[in-house]
Write a protein that holds these residues in place. Sequence first.
Motif, PDB file in Angstrom:
ATOM      1  N   LYS A  62      -0.031   0.873  12.167  1.00 44.42           N
ATOM      2  CA  LYS A  62      -0.891   0.495  11.140  1.00 44.42           C
ATOM      3  C   LYS A  62      -0.559   0.859   9.719  1.00 44.42           C
ATOM      4  CE  LYS A  62      -4.657   3.864  11.776  1.00 44.42           C
ATOM      5  NZ  LYS A  62      -6.144   3.943  12.270  1.00 44.42           N
ATOM      6  N   TYR A  63      -1.234   0.407   8.872  1.00 41.38           N
ATOM      7  CA  TYR A  63      -1.241   0.661   7.412  1.00 41.38           C
ATOM      8  C   TYR A  63      -2.024   1.862   7.066  1.00 41.38           C
ATOM      9  CZ  TYR A  63       1.952  -3.086   5.927  1.00 41.38           C
ATOM     10  OH  TYR A  63       3.060  -3.921   5.842  1.00 41.38           O
ATOM     11  N   ILE A  64      -1.548   3.032   6.597  1.00 45.60           N
ATOM     12  CA  ILE A  64      -2.148   4.134   6.174  1.00 45.60           C
ATOM     13  C   ILE A  64      -2.076   4.529   4.581  1.00 45.60           C
ATOM     14  CG2 ILE A  64      -2.663   6.517   6.559  1.00 45.60           C
ATOM     15  CD1 ILE A  64      -1.981   6.183   9.456  1.00 45.60           C
ATOM     16  N   ALA A  65      -3.068   4.871   3.918  1.00 45.57           N
ATOM     17  CA  ALA A  65      -2.933   5.343   2.596  1.00 45.57           C
ATOM     18  C   ALA A  65      -2.081   6.331   2.484  1.00 45.57           C
ATOM     19  CB  ALA A  65      -4.556   5.430   1.995  1.00 45.57           C
ATOM     20  N   GLU A  66      -1.221   6.222   1.402  1.00 45.01           N
ATOM     21  CA  GLU A  66      -0.360   7.258   1.353  1.00 45.01           C
ATOM     22  C   GLU A  66      -0.738   8.825   1.104  1.00 45.01           C
ATOM     23  OE1 GLU A  66       4.060   6.975  -0.894  1.00 45.01           O
ATOM     24  OE2 GLU A  66       2.521   6.980  -2.361  1.00 45.01           O
ATOM     25  N   ARG A  67      -1.906   8.651   0.444  1.00 47.65           N
ATOM     26  CA  ARG A  67      -2.332  10.113  -0.098  1.00 47.65           C
ATOM     27  C   ARG A  67      -2.870  10.901   1.361  1.00 47.65           C
ATOM     28  NH1 ARG A  67      -6.570   6.315  -1.526  1.00 47.65           N
ATOM     29  NH2 ARG A  67      -8.352   6.441  -0.440  1.00 47.65           N
ATOM     30  N   TYR A  68      -3.070  10.018   2.487  1.00 49.39           N
ATOM     31  CA  TYR A  68      -3.514  10.840   3.773  1.00 49.39           C
ATOM     32  C   TYR A  68      -2.421  11.046   4.573  1.00 49.39           C
ATOM     33  CZ  TYR A  68      -8.328   9.238   2.533  1.00 49.39           C
ATOM     34  OH  TYR A  68      -9.307   8.835   2.084  1.00 49.39           O
ATOM     35  N   LEU A  69      -1.070  10.850   4.164  1.00 48.76           N
ATOM     36  CA  LEU A  69      -0.087  11.233   5.039  1.00 48.76           C
ATOM     37  C   LEU A  69       0.297  12.640   4.687  1.00 48.76           C
ATOM     38  CD1 LEU A  69       2.624   8.319   4.229  1.00 48.76           C
ATOM     39  CD2 LEU A  69       1.149   8.595   6.183  1.00 48.76           C
ATOM     40  N   SER A  70       0.799  13.272   5.790  1.00 42.77           N
ATOM     41  CA  SER A  70       1.398  14.790   5.538  1.00 42.77           C
ATOM     42  C   SER A  70       2.464  14.844   4.558  1.00 42.77           C
ATOM     43  CB  SER A  70       1.888  15.311   6.858  1.00 42.77           C
ATOM     44  OG  SER A  70       2.597  14.596   7.547  1.00 42.77           O
ATOM     45  N   GLU A  71       3.070  15.884   4.326  1.00 38.15           N
ATOM     46  CA  GLU A  71       4.439  15.812   3.557  1.00 38.15           C
ATOM     47  C   GLU A  71       5.575  15.549   4.249  1.00 38.15           C
ATOM     48  OE1 GLU A  71       5.179  19.768   1.794  1.00 38.15           O
ATOM     49  OE2 GLU A  71       2.986  19.867   0.895  1.00 38.15           O
ATOM     50  N   ASP A  72       5.740  15.741   5.573  1.00 38.82           N
ATOM     51  CA  ASP A  72       6.597  15.378   6.537  1.00 38.82           C
ATOM     52  C   ASP A  72       6.859  13.928   6.339  1.00 38.82           C
ATOM     53  OD1 ASP A  72       7.422  17.858   7.019  1.00 38.82           O
ATOM     54  OD2 ASP A  72       6.504  18.095   8.898  1.00 38.82           O
ATOM     55  N   ASP A  73       5.443  13.108   6.684  1.00 41.71           N
ATOM     56  CA  ASP A  73       5.414  11.841   6.713  1.00 41.71           C
ATOM     57  C   ASP A  73       5.814  11.108   5.725  1.00 41.71           C
ATOM     58  OD1 ASP A  73       4.887  11.777   9.586  1.00 41.71           O
ATOM     59  OD2 ASP A  73       2.850  11.510   9.282  1.00 41.71           O
ATOM     60  N   ARG A  74       5.508  11.697   4.426  1.00 45.66           N
ATOM     61  CA  ARG A  74       5.677  11.259   3.125  1.00 45.66           C
ATOM     62  C   ARG A  74       7.508  11.170   2.987  1.00 45.66           C
ATOM     63  NH1 ARG A  74       1.509  13.375  -1.376  1.00 45.66           N
ATOM     64  NH2 ARG A  74      -0.477  12.577  -0.475  1.00 45.66           N
ATOM     65  N   ALA A  75       7.872  12.052   3.445  1.00 45.25           N
ATOM     66  CA  ALA A  75       9.249  12.461   3.224  1.00 45.25           C
ATOM     67  C   ALA A  75       9.854  11.294   4.222  1.00 45.25           C
ATOM     68  CB  ALA A  75       9.837  13.673   3.574  1.00 45.25           C
ATOM     69  N   LYS A  76       9.580  11.290   5.309  1.00 47.09           N
ATOM     70  CA  LYS A  76      10.073  10.016   6.280  1.00 47.09           C
ATOM     71  C   LYS A  76       9.661   8.808   5.744  1.00 47.09           C
ATOM     72  CE  LYS A  76       9.340  12.672  10.618  1.00 47.09           C
ATOM     73  NZ  LYS A  76       8.730  12.791  11.878  1.00 47.09           N
ATOM     74  N   ALA A  77       8.768   8.572   5.175  1.00 45.36           N
ATOM     75  CA  ALA A  77       8.300   7.029   4.626  1.00 45.36           C
ATOM     76  C   ALA A  77       9.424   6.518   3.618  1.00 45.36           C
ATOM     77  CB  ALA A  77       7.097   7.144   4.073  1.00 45.36           C
ATOM     78  N   SER A  78       9.769   7.791   2.692  1.00 45.42           N
ATOM     79  CA  SER A  78      10.842   7.401   1.702  1.00 45.42           C
ATOM     80  C   SER A  78      12.202   7.501   2.202  1.00 45.42           C
ATOM     81  CB  SER A  78      10.737   8.700   0.797  1.00 45.42           C
ATOM     82  OG  SER A  78      11.689   8.389  -0.276  1.00 45.42           O
ATOM     83  N   ALA A  79      12.698   8.365   3.047  1.00 44.43           N
ATOM     84  CA  ALA A  79      13.865   8.266   3.574  1.00 44.43           C
ATOM     85  C   ALA A  79      14.045   6.870   4.608  1.00 44.43           C
ATOM     86  CB  ALA A  79      14.210   9.545   4.399  1.00 44.43           C
ATOM     87  N   GLU A  80      13.248   6.703   5.474  1.00 45.69           N
ATOM     88  CA  GLU A  80      13.115   5.482   6.275  1.00 45.69           C
ATOM     89  C   GLU A  80      12.754   4.266   5.764  1.00 45.69           C
ATOM     90  OE1 GLU A  80      11.426   6.761   9.842  1.00 45.69           O
ATOM     91  OE2 GLU A  80      12.534   8.674   9.915  1.00 45.69           O
ATOM     92  N   ALA A  81      12.492   4.103   4.530  1.00 46.45           N
ATOM     93  CA  ALA A  81      11.946   2.792   3.741  1.00 46.45           C
ATOM     94  C   ALA A  81      10.769   2.211   4.839  1.00 46.45           C
ATOM     95  CB  ALA A  81      13.078   1.951   3.582  1.00 46.45           C
ATOM     96  N   TRP A  82       9.784   3.008   5.109  1.00 49.04           N
ATOM     97  CA  TRP A  82       8.640   2.572   5.825  1.00 49.04           C
ATOM     98  C   TRP A  82       8.152   1.307   4.948  1.00 49.04           C
ATOM     99  CZ3 TRP A  82       5.188   7.068   7.686  1.00 49.04           C
ATOM    100  CH2 TRP A  82       6.231   7.750   8.669  1.00 49.04           C
ATOM    101  N   LYS A  83       7.655   0.167   5.650  1.00 49.45           N
ATOM    102  CA  LYS A  83       6.838  -1.085   5.017  1.00 49.45           C
ATOM    103  C   LYS A  83       5.686  -0.584   4.158  1.00 49.45           C
ATOM    104  CE  LYS A  83       8.004  -4.627   8.209  1.00 49.45           C
ATOM    105  NZ  LYS A  83       7.662  -5.565   8.871  1.00 49.45           N
ATOM    106  N   SER A  84       5.490  -1.007   2.861  1.00 50.23           N
ATOM    107  CA  SER A  84       4.523  -0.669   2.055  1.00 50.23           C
ATOM    108  C   SER A  84       4.048  -1.802   1.357  1.00 50.23           C
ATOM    109  CB  SER A  84       4.997   0.529   1.224  1.00 50.23           C
ATOM    110  OG  SER A  84       5.863  -0.001   0.227  1.00 50.23           O
ATOM    111  N   SER A  85       2.647  -1.678   0.897  1.00 50.50           N
ATOM    112  CA  SER A  85       1.935  -2.482   0.154  1.00 50.50           C
ATOM    113  C   SER A  85       1.186  -1.726  -0.977  1.00 50.50           C
ATOM    114  CB  SER A  85       1.123  -3.553   1.059  1.00 50.50           C
ATOM    115  OG  SER A  85       0.192  -2.797   1.673  1.00 50.50           O
ATOM    116  N   VAL A  86       0.537  -2.303  -1.947  1.00 51.80           N
ATOM    117  CA  VAL A  86      -0.336  -1.810  -2.841  1.00 51.80           C
ATOM    118  C   VAL A  86      -1.555  -2.685  -2.699  1.00 51.80           C
ATOM    119  CG1 VAL A  86      -0.621  -1.336  -5.406  1.00 51.80           C
ATOM    120  CG2 VAL A  86       1.677  -0.752  -4.126  1.00 51.80           C
ATOM    121  N   ARG A  87      -2.693  -2.188  -2.890  1.00 54.62           N
ATOM    122  CA  ARG A  87      -3.890  -2.538  -2.888  1.00 54.62           C
ATOM    123  C   ARG A  87      -4.874  -2.036  -4.102  1.00 54.62           C
ATOM    124  NH1 ARG A  87      -5.242  -1.703   3.660  1.00 54.62           N
ATOM    125  NH2 ARG A  87      -3.434  -2.513   4.378  1.00 54.62           N
TER     126      ARG A  87
END
Length: 357
Positions: free
Chosen positions: A110-135
């Motif tokens: 599910k989609y989660i606000a980026e500000r609630y991600l841990s530092e590790d998840d933020r790094a993975k989201a950037s490296a693995e190009a997780w799907k994202s959207s802006v609301r």
Amino acid sequence: QIGYAERQKLLYTKVEDIVKGFRESPDSIAEYLLFARRFNRYSHKNLRIIFAQDRNASFVESASFFKKGMPDSNGKPLTDKKIFIKKGERALYIWAPREVRYVMHPKFNKYIAERYLSEDDRAKASAEAWKSSVRTEFLLVPVFDISQTDAPPEVYPKIFNFVGEKTPECTAAYRAICEYLEKELNCSVEICDIGSMKTSVRGYYSPDENAIKLSDMLSGNELLSTAIHEAAHAELHSVRTDRSTCQKELEADMYALMLQEKMGIEITDSRKSHLSEHYNAYIQELQEKLKSGEVLDISADCPAFNNAIQRYQKQSPVIDKYLSKHLNQAATVNKAAEAQESPRQARHSSYTQKRTL
């Protein structure tokens, strides 16, 4: 420091207390409306939340806005000095639109606000190009009142209109309202015998004719006060809508109260009680529309407040032009009268001296 969720809950509780106060005391509604007329751009929802935090606030902006020298509507700074927040001042909070980035978390699917991600998840989201959207969402953001800054005294007259704080001559204010109605709203104003209603009705607004009729029994402040109330109906209710009579009367009372304060007319206890009666009737009407056992939401009365406050915010600068014009004309007439009176007084004084000698 408290967390975002805790602050949101705390502010909601404060606003809830404000609304409960509206339903118990006419003074609290009047106090809020006089507070609201100081602001020209905030929504009723934000006005409530500011009121809940600081009832003395008068000009609320972000720290960066003040630091730029308080730019006006054209972006020109009102002072060449940077304005800073005083040490130790606590921020107020308002709702403001912000773009929030969401990412699709593969673990939770599910989609989660980026500000609630841990530092590790933020790094993975950037490296693995997780799907994202802006609301676009409304979030609580910090702001400050001008009283919390070191703004120099010379900027205050540039942002506050002090005309409403002076008690204008009734005749000038009445003429200003009439001219405004006729030129801006194409609404006629007539003082006349309103027949059998004259003992119970001081005046009325006819949307079909777009005309205001005022009882010829009125004079002075009573005439002006009634004209203002009916002007509120002309402003708010010239077009037929599905608003109930309760809502229309409440909106007119709220608009008129703000306009009366602008013109220096004392807000009497009877006027506050009148406002309270219409507010309570409106709340009861909303409650009756709900199913048995349902509790009225604290935002249920927002439409009425929004209609009155937003219309006042829009029209207030226009009304100011007419008010200033007629106050200046009255002042000119008074000066001319005083100039004519002075020679008479001098002659009278000379004559009295001769008789004494």
